[in-house]
Design an enzyme around this catalytic site. Sequence first.
Site, PDB file in Angstrom:
ATOM      1  N   HIS A  57       0.133   0.231  -6.600  1.00 29.35           N
ATOM      2  CA  HIS A  57      -0.768  -0.409  -5.647  1.00 29.35           C
ATOM      3  C   HIS A  57      -0.429   0.089  -4.243  1.00 29.35           C
ATOM      4  O   HIS A  57       0.713   0.494  -3.967  1.00 29.35           O
ATOM      5  CB  HIS A  57      -0.607  -1.921  -5.695  1.00 29.35           C
ATOM      6  CG  HIS A  57      -1.127  -2.544  -6.946  1.00 29.35           C
ATOM      7  ND1 HIS A  57      -1.400  -3.885  -7.041  1.00 29.35           N
ATOM      8  CD2 HIS A  57      -1.428  -2.020  -8.163  1.00 29.35           C
ATOM      9  CE1 HIS A  57      -1.843  -4.172  -8.252  1.00 29.35           C
ATOM     10  NE2 HIS A  57      -1.858  -3.037  -8.958  1.00 29.35           N
ATOM     11  N   GLU A  59       0.126  -1.482  -1.523  1.00 28.98           N
ATOM     12  CA  GLU A  59       1.231  -2.202  -0.896  1.00 28.98           C
ATOM     13  C   GLU A  59       2.582  -1.721  -1.409  1.00 28.98           C
ATOM     14  O   GLU A  59       3.528  -1.561  -0.625  1.00 28.98           O
ATOM     15  CB  GLU A  59       1.121  -3.715  -1.174  1.00 28.98           C
ATOM     16  CG  GLU A  59      -0.144  -4.345  -0.668  1.00 28.98           C
ATOM     17  CD  GLU A  59      -1.238  -4.460  -1.721  1.00 28.98           C
ATOM     18  OE1 GLU A  59      -1.944  -5.476  -1.735  1.00 28.98           O
ATOM     19  OE2 GLU A  59      -1.382  -3.515  -2.541  1.00 28.98           O
ATOM     20  N   CYS A  87      -1.869  -9.044  -4.600  1.00 30.09           N
ATOM     21  CA  CYS A  87      -1.723  -9.697  -5.907  1.00 30.09           C
ATOM     22  C   CYS A  87      -0.310 -10.277  -6.018  1.00 30.09           C
ATOM     23  O   CYS A  87       0.516 -10.103  -5.120  1.00 30.09           O
ATOM     24  CB  CYS A  87      -1.975  -8.689  -7.027  1.00 30.09           C
ATOM     25  SG  CYS A  87      -0.679  -7.432  -7.174  1.00 30.09           S
ATOM     26  N   CYS A  90       2.540  -7.571  -5.751  1.00 25.23           N
ATOM     27  CA  CYS A  90       2.726  -7.073  -4.385  1.00 25.23           C
ATOM     28  C   CYS A  90       3.272  -8.160  -3.472  1.00 25.23           C
ATOM     29  O   CYS A  90       4.173  -7.899  -2.664  1.00 25.23           O
ATOM     30  CB  CYS A  90       1.416  -6.519  -3.847  1.00 25.23           C
ATOM     31  SG  CYS A  90       0.861  -5.048  -4.748  1.00 25.23           S
TER      32      CYS A  90
END
Length: 161
Positions: A57, A59, A87, A90
Amino acid sequence: MMKEPFLDQFFMQEALKQAQAAFEEDEVPVGAIITFENKIIAKAYNQVETLKDPTAHAEMIAITQAANSLSSKWLSNCSLYVTIEPCSMCAGALVLSRIKRIFFGAADPKTGACGSINNIACHDQLNHKIELHQGLLADDCSHLMSSFFKQKRKTSYRNRL
């Protein structure tokens, strides 16, 4: 020196540029920027499909870049600008990194862990709480995400014909 709201918008625009790069690579268009002392030290976008890695992801990639930039596992005086609410994975990593602030554009009612589904970033039982700022350039962030999924649905429909 620039006023803070202008600077925050500038950094979110940079995160949107990263999200656009993800869009162009057929990745879910999430972009992230991490700043330290009002300077960008990390830029990333989702690379889950490209890397065949469910943890890739924006992040997570940005956290690694920022930690390397500072030569530290702690991001105590850093801010994250991300186009979509983080999410649970993260948000957990951001708590562990001890990041100071998260600015996110659009809320994520399906997987958001900074207030939508739950709030890992500010959970009372964790040893670190993150200062949250929601809704920065939310319309632009939402539009990019909805355009991506609209295009995916259209492509999927054409492939079925």
